[in-house]
Design an enzyme around this catalytic site. Structure first.
Site, PDB file in Angstrom:
ATOM      1  CG  PHE A 133     -23.079 -21.737 -13.181  1.00 50.31           C
ATOM      2  CD1 PHE A 133     -24.385 -21.401 -12.832  1.00 50.31           C
ATOM      3  CD2 PHE A 133     -22.400 -20.890 -14.061  1.00 50.31           C
ATOM      4  CE1 PHE A 133     -24.990 -20.255 -13.329  1.00 50.31           C
ATOM      5  CE2 PHE A 133     -23.003 -19.743 -14.566  1.00 50.31           C
ATOM      6  CZ  PHE A 133     -24.304 -19.432 -14.190  1.00 50.31           C
ATOM      7  CG  ASP A 218     -18.045 -24.420 -18.196  1.00 48.09           C
ATOM      8  OD1 ASP A 218     -17.185 -23.515 -18.278  1.00 48.09           O
ATOM      9  OD2 ASP A 218     -19.258 -24.203 -17.969  1.00 48.09           O
ATOM     10  CE  LYS A 247     -17.367 -16.157 -14.589  1.00 49.12           C
ATOM     11  NZ  LYS A 247     -18.232 -17.297 -14.870  1.00 49.12           N
TER      12      LYS A 247
END
Ligand SMILES: *Cc1c(COP(=O)(O)O)cnc(C)c1O
Length: 390
Positions: A133, A218, A247
């Site tokens: 993702f 990532d 995040k």
């Protein structure tokens, strides 16, 4: 009579989400809903609130900076952005940093940087992993190796090729003369908390070096202490060429960043890439306060200790609970795989006062704030013991 948030949401917010609860307050690991019910929050805003909800140092940083300078654009220096870049660089790859506002944008930055770097040799293809993702923009959705995120949005962005996660031969087979980079997660988060094997990641590093490919991680979910290191790759004794983060970087205030090695630090030149809100004084202040709080409160060590406690407790539960088929993760990024759909158990845990996230079909994900203590871990385990019944 005022409409409820749910009614207003139903009428005015595009239905990309289906929330079930209105939260009105948070403190540390606890949140409260609009009926006054208290929860242990093991979602932390999806691995965002690593310093806990409304930490005093985070509130102070926001309030102080809001009274000085909120935004001034990147036409001017601000006092905090370069300091934040230095801090991120020292904690990661030792090179330069680009600031943006989200995880998808941080990955876009790495994708564009790889293409710019590869344009000199006519290469542009990026290998990503199946079940990964990387975000919801067109390019990062294409990079995401799951068709469920891509269906209905054709044509996808050209130049992405998919390989099997934890399968080095599959990556090797995906390399073509046009390949320029490999993008990978240290632990696949949205994919179901699936850790990369050390052999895969060290093998990837060797392969990328041998083939002159860039290796990117990532770190949007695994970064900022989540796994018990500042960044997930740091568990493996390897150095990638670039990482993305977002995040938890701003403790809930939107900020993203891409950090690269010194060798790649000047691939972008003025005019090549930009973001209006990238690294504003306010975002930089809160990100600096986030990193300093994690340091000052030894939250990496706490993530390791509390993660081990949660993992041990879940493994113990697994020995007697036939629903549980696997316990996986690192630090405070932990997945519990069930032999049944996870969604109903997410709801049961919520009823019993614990918020967690069903991810994939069969996995319950636990990503509590890194400030979580032993008593809160034990209470969460008790709630799970009570909730994971057929
Ligand atoms: C959440 C996430 C993203 C996307 O971040 P946004 O801020 O929602 O754009 C990208 N990669 C990973 C691994 C993520 O967990």
């Amino acid at each position: 009579m005022h409409s409820s948030p749910a009614e207003l949401f139903a009428n005015y917010v595009m239905p990309t989400y289906a929330p079930g609860l209105t939260l009105v307050r948070g403190a540390g690991v606890n949140v409260w809903d609009s009926a006054g019910k208290e929860y242990l929050d093991f979602t932390a805003g999806i691995a965002v609130c690593n310093t806990g909800h409304c930490h005093p140092a985070i509130r102070a940083a926001l309030a102080d900076q809001a009274g000085k300078l909120i935004h001034c654009s990147n036409l001017f220096y601000n006092e905090l952005q370069p300091r934040l870049a230095q801090k991120i660089s020292q904690l990661s790859l030792g090179g330069k940093v680009f600031f943006c506002n989200s995880g998808a944008e941080a990955n876009e930055c790495l994708i564009k940087l790889a293409r710019k770097w590869g344009s000199a040799t006519g290469r542009h293809e990026i290998i990503t992993m199946k079940n990964s993702f990387h975000g919801r923009t067109l390019a990062t959705m294409t990079a995401t190796g799951q068709t469920k995120y891509q269906n209905g949005f054709a044509p996808l962005v050209p130049g992405f090729v998919y390989a099997e996660f934890n399968n080095l031969d599959s990556v090797r087979a995906a390399i073509t003369p046009a390949t320029v980079a490999v993008l990978c997660e240290a632990i696949q988060g949205e994919g179901g908390i699936l850790p990369a094997t050390p052999e895969f990641l060290t093998g990837l590093r060797e392969l990328c070096t041998a083939k002159n490919l860039l290796l990117f991680f990532d770190e949007v979910q695994t970064g900022i202490g989540r796994t018990g290191q500042w960044f997930g790759y740091q568990h493996f004794g390897i150095r990638p060429d670039g990482i993305s983060m977002a995040k938890a970087l701003g403790s809930g205030f939107p900020i993203g960043a891409a950090a690269v090695t010194p060798e790649l630090s000047n691939v972008f030149q003025p005019g090549n890439h930009a973001s209006t809100f990238g690294g504003t004084p306010l975002a930089s202040a809160v990100a600096l306060a986030t990193l300093e709080t994690i340091e000052k409160e030894n939250l990496l060590a706490n993530a390791n200790q509390m993660g081990a406690r949660l993992m041990d407790g879940l493994r113990r539960l697994a020995t007697t609970n036939p629903l549980i088929t696997a316990v996986r993760g690192k630090g405070l990024m932990i997945g519990l795989e069930l032999n049944a759909p996870a969604k109903p158990y997410e709801a049961k845990a919520r009823e019993n006062g614990l918020l967690c996230i069903a991810t994939g079909e069969h996995v319950l994900r636990f990503v509590p704030p890194l400030v979580v203590n032993a008593d809160q871990i034990d209470r969460a385990l008790a709630i799970l013991t009570q909730s994971l019944t057929p």
